[in-house]
Design a protein around this motif. Sequence first.
Motif, PDB file in Angstrom:
ATOM      1  N   PRO A  87       0.793  -1.237   0.000  1.00 32.10           N
ATOM      2  CA  PRO A  87       0.000   0.000   0.000  1.00 32.10           C
ATOM      3  C   PRO A  87       0.823   1.284   0.000  1.00 32.10           C
ATOM      4  O   PRO A  87       0.270   2.359  -0.253  1.00 32.10           O
ATOM      5  N   VAL A  88       2.121   1.197   0.301  1.00 37.09           N
ATOM      6  CA  VAL A  88       2.944   2.409   0.334  1.00 37.09           C
ATOM      7  C   VAL A  88       3.960   2.421  -0.800  1.00 37.09           C
ATOM      8  O   VAL A  88       4.958   3.134  -0.740  1.00 37.09           O
ATOM      9  N   GLY A  89       3.685   1.660  -1.860  1.00 38.75           N
ATOM     10  CA  GLY A  89       4.617   1.592  -2.974  1.00 38.75           C
ATOM     11  C   GLY A  89       4.662   2.841  -3.827  1.00 38.75           C
ATOM     12  O   GLY A  89       5.615   3.045  -4.588  1.00 38.75           O
ATOM     13  N   ASP A  90       3.640   3.689  -3.736  1.00 42.91           N
ATOM     14  CA  ASP A  90       3.577   4.925  -4.523  1.00 42.91           C
ATOM     15  C   ASP A  90       3.974   6.100  -3.640  1.00 42.91           C
ATOM     16  O   ASP A  90       3.238   6.456  -2.714  1.00 42.91           O
ATOM     17  N   PRO A  91       5.132   6.732  -3.880  1.00 38.41           N
ATOM     18  CA  PRO A  91       5.591   7.816  -3.001  1.00 38.41           C
ATOM     19  C   PRO A  91       4.683   9.031  -3.004  1.00 38.41           C
ATOM     20  O   PRO A  91       4.720   9.844  -2.067  1.00 38.41           O
ATOM     21  N   GLU A  92       3.854   9.181  -4.036  1.00 37.78           N
ATOM     22  CA  GLU A  92       2.931  10.314  -4.096  1.00 37.78           C
ATOM     23  C   GLU A  92       1.646  10.063  -3.305  1.00 37.78           C
ATOM     24  O   GLU A  92       0.873  10.990  -3.066  1.00 37.78           O
ATOM     25  N   GLY A  93       1.407   8.811  -2.943  1.00 39.93           N
ATOM     26  CA  GLY A  93       0.231   8.486  -2.152  1.00 39.93           C
ATOM     27  C   GLY A  93      -1.052   8.293  -2.935  1.00 39.93           C
ATOM     28  O   GLY A  93      -2.110   8.050  -2.349  1.00 39.93           O
ATOM     29  N   VAL A  94      -0.973   8.393  -4.272  1.00 37.62           N
ATOM     30  CA  VAL A  94      -2.184   8.254  -5.078  1.00 37.62           C
ATOM     31  C   VAL A  94      -2.756   6.843  -4.952  1.00 37.62           C
ATOM     32  O   VAL A  94      -3.972   6.653  -4.750  1.00 37.62           O
ATOM     33  N   ALA A  95      -1.892   5.838  -5.060  1.00 37.94           N
ATOM     34  CA  ALA A  95      -2.345   4.446  -4.957  1.00 37.94           C
ATOM     35  C   ALA A  95      -2.919   4.157  -3.580  1.00 37.94           C
ATOM     36  O   ALA A  95      -3.910   3.437  -3.452  1.00 37.94           O
ATOM     37  N   ALA A  96      -2.308   4.723  -2.546  1.00 38.37           N
ATOM     38  CA  ALA A  96      -2.805   4.500  -1.182  1.00 38.37           C
ATOM     39  C   ALA A  96      -4.206   5.073  -1.022  1.00 38.37           C
ATOM     40  O   ALA A  96      -5.084   4.451  -0.412  1.00 38.37           O
ATOM     41  N   ARG A  97      -4.433   6.263  -1.567  1.00 36.39           N
ATOM     42  CA  ARG A  97      -5.761   6.876  -1.451  1.00 36.39           C
ATOM     43  C   ARG A  97      -6.801   6.133  -2.288  1.00 36.39           C
ATOM     44  O   ARG A  97      -7.979   6.103  -1.935  1.00 36.39           O
ATOM     45  N   ARG A  98      -6.356   5.543  -3.400  1.00 36.55           N
ATOM     46  CA  ARG A  98      -7.286   4.795  -4.239  1.00 36.55           C
ATOM     47  C   ARG A  98      -7.672   3.475  -3.594  1.00 36.55           C
ATOM     48  O   ARG A  98      -8.780   2.973  -3.765  1.00 36.55           O
ATOM     49  N   GLY A  99      -6.751   2.891  -2.869  1.00 37.01           N
ATOM     50  CA  GLY A  99      -7.020   1.641  -2.196  1.00 37.01           C
ATOM     51  C   GLY A  99      -6.965   0.437  -3.123  1.00 37.01           C
ATOM     52  O   GLY A  99      -6.317   0.448  -4.171  1.00 37.01           O
ATOM     53  N   CYS A 100      -7.656  -0.605  -2.732  1.00 34.45           N
ATOM     54  CA  CYS A 100      -7.692  -1.888  -3.443  1.00 34.45           C
ATOM     55  C   CYS A 100      -9.142  -2.149  -3.834  1.00 34.45           C
ATOM     56  O   CYS A 100     -10.050  -1.990  -3.007  1.00 34.45           O
ATOM     57  N   LEU A 101      -9.386  -2.529  -5.076  1.00 34.79           N
ATOM     58  CA  LEU A 101     -10.761  -2.762  -5.518  1.00 34.79           C
ATOM     59  C   LEU A 101     -11.445  -3.813  -4.652  1.00 34.79           C
ATOM     60  O   LEU A 101     -12.616  -3.669  -4.299  1.00 34.79           O
ATOM     61  N   LEU A 102     -10.729  -4.866  -4.292  1.00 29.87           N
ATOM     62  CA  LEU A 102     -11.320  -5.913  -3.461  1.00 29.87           C
ATOM     63  C   LEU A 102     -11.685  -5.368  -2.082  1.00 29.87           C
ATOM     64  O   LEU A 102     -12.803  -5.571  -1.594  1.00 29.87           O
ATOM     65  N   ALA A 103     -10.749  -4.659  -1.456  1.00 27.80           N
ATOM     66  CA  ALA A 103     -11.019  -4.102  -0.124  1.00 27.80           C
ATOM     67  C   ALA A 103     -12.122  -3.057  -0.177  1.00 27.80           C
ATOM     68  O   ALA A 103     -13.027  -3.036   0.677  1.00 27.80           O
ATOM     69  N   ASN A 104     -12.072  -2.186  -1.174  1.00 27.34           N
ATOM     70  CA  ASN A 104     -13.098  -1.149  -1.305  1.00 27.34           C
ATOM     71  C   ASN A 104     -14.478  -1.774  -1.482  1.00 27.34           C
ATOM     72  O   ASN A 104     -15.464  -1.347  -0.868  1.00 27.34           O
ATOM     73  N   SER A 105     -14.547  -2.781  -2.340  1.00 22.85           N
ATOM     74  CA  SER A 105     -15.826  -3.417  -2.644  1.00 22.85           C
ATOM     75  C   SER A 105     -16.356  -4.188  -1.446  1.00 22.85           C
ATOM     76  O   SER A 105     -17.570  -4.205  -1.188  1.00 22.85           O
ATOM     77  N   THR A 106     -15.449  -4.830  -0.708  1.00 18.27           N
ATOM     78  CA  THR A 106     -15.866  -5.558   0.484  1.00 18.27           C
ATOM     79  C   THR A 106     -16.446  -4.598   1.508  1.00 18.27           C
ATOM     80  O   THR A 106     -17.492  -4.866   2.111  1.00 18.27           O
ATOM     81  N   THR A 107     -15.772  -3.465   1.713  1.00 16.87           N
ATOM     82  CA  THR A 107     -16.261  -2.472   2.667  1.00 16.87           C
ATOM     83  C   THR A 107     -17.632  -1.940   2.259  1.00 16.87           C
ATOM     84  O   THR A 107     -18.524  -1.786   3.099  1.00 16.87           O
ATOM     85  N   GLU A 108     -17.809  -1.683   0.971  1.00 12.06           N
ATOM     86  CA  GLU A 108     -19.056  -1.100   0.496  1.00 12.06           C
ATOM     87  C   GLU A 108     -20.204  -2.094   0.454  1.00 12.06           C
ATOM     88  O   GLU A 108     -21.349  -1.748   0.804  1.00 12.06           O
ATOM     89  N   LEU A 109     -19.937  -3.338   0.048  1.00 17.52           N
ATOM     90  CA  LEU A 109     -21.021  -4.219  -0.342  1.00 17.52           C
ATOM     91  C   LEU A 109     -21.195  -5.504   0.469  1.00 17.52           C
ATOM     92  O   LEU A 109     -22.267  -6.115   0.414  1.00 17.52           O
ATOM     93  N   ALA A 110     -20.174  -5.939   1.197  1.00 14.56           N
ATOM     94  CA  ALA A 110     -20.241  -7.274   1.800  1.00 14.56           C
ATOM     95  C   ALA A 110     -21.413  -7.450   2.750  1.00 14.56           C
ATOM     96  O   ALA A 110     -21.988  -8.543   2.852  1.00 14.56           O
ATOM     97  N   SER A 111     -21.800  -6.390   3.456  1.00  5.76           N
ATOM     98  CA  SER A 111     -22.892  -6.527   4.420  1.00  5.76           C
ATOM     99  C   SER A 111     -24.266  -6.622   3.755  1.00  5.76           C
ATOM    100  O   SER A 111     -25.228  -7.092   4.378  1.00  5.76           O
ATOM    101  N   SER A 112     -24.368  -6.207   2.496  1.00  7.59           N
ATOM    102  CA  SER A 112     -25.666  -6.203   1.820  1.00  7.59           C
ATOM    103  C   SER A 112     -25.726  -7.102   0.594  1.00  7.59           C
ATOM    104  O   SER A 112     -26.810  -7.348   0.062  1.00  7.59           O
ATOM    105  N   ASP A 113     -24.567  -7.586   0.147  1.00  4.91           N
ATOM    106  CA  ASP A 113     -24.514  -8.394  -1.076  1.00  4.91           C
ATOM    107  C   ASP A 113     -23.811  -9.713  -0.759  1.00  4.91           C
ATOM    108  O   ASP A 113     -22.578  -9.761  -0.696  1.00  4.91           O
ATOM    109  N   PRO A 114     -24.566 -10.795  -0.540  1.00  6.10           N
ATOM    110  CA  PRO A 114     -23.945 -12.069  -0.162  1.00  6.10           C
ATOM    111  C   PRO A 114     -23.012 -12.631  -1.224  1.00  6.10           C
ATOM    112  O   PRO A 114     -22.070 -13.364  -0.894  1.00  6.10           O
ATOM    113  N   VAL A 115     -23.249 -12.290  -2.482  1.00  6.51           N
ATOM    114  CA  VAL A 115     -22.367 -12.787  -3.544  1.00  6.51           C
ATOM    115  C   VAL A 115     -20.998 -12.132  -3.425  1.00  6.51           C
ATOM    116  O   VAL A 115     -19.956 -12.803  -3.506  1.00  6.51           O
TER     117      VAL A 115
END
Length: 202
Positions: free
Chosen positions: A91-119
């Motif tokens: 997560p800290v591979g980008d010295p500008e921090g852009v990648a860190a702020r963007r996050g991970c699609l899997l983590a972002n999606s889990t945070t947003e949807l896992a509680s309401s989307d069983p799939v």
Amino acid sequence: MARPRQFDEDTVLRAVCDQFWDAGYAATSLQDLMRVSGLGKGSIYAAFGDKHELFLRVLRRYVASLERTLRRSVDSTPRALDALRSFVMMPVGDPEGVAARRGCLLANSTTELASSDPVVAAEAREAYENMTAVLADGVRSAQAQGDVSPSADPVGMARALLAAQQGLTFMGRTGMDVATLEATARSLTAQLLATPGDDSRA
């Protein structure tokens, strides 16, 4: 006879992936998908199904790439310990921090949807279990190379490494400055991956 597709599927899926990654699932409309893909509504439905099906398609594609990259790193890095450290530091591979702020699609999606989307929840569980298995193989290799204590539980350590990496990913999404995030990542790697006889945890 059905007409051949007049678009490059990989190009479309990359564009759609970026849209979901940057905006999230709920905030992405069909119009957004049409805009980034360059396809009409009928073409999207014919090729990929509805919004949910298309999202699952790009999520699975992203996860498969993530797992391949991790497996390649664990299998090809001369010292498995270095591959494990690189994973935590990702997560800290980008010295500008852009990648860190963007996050991970899997983590972002889990945070947003896992509680309401069983799939999506099931997809996330499977992905994290697969990543744990790869990391556990890396721990076993590091043990064989004398870089990790032979008494360590490979699966338990793998889960701890995954939890640390995902925690850093979440912290990066909050906008934490890169220097602080990197210091935190280095502290975690020192704690979790201290080699036998290393006093860095003291």
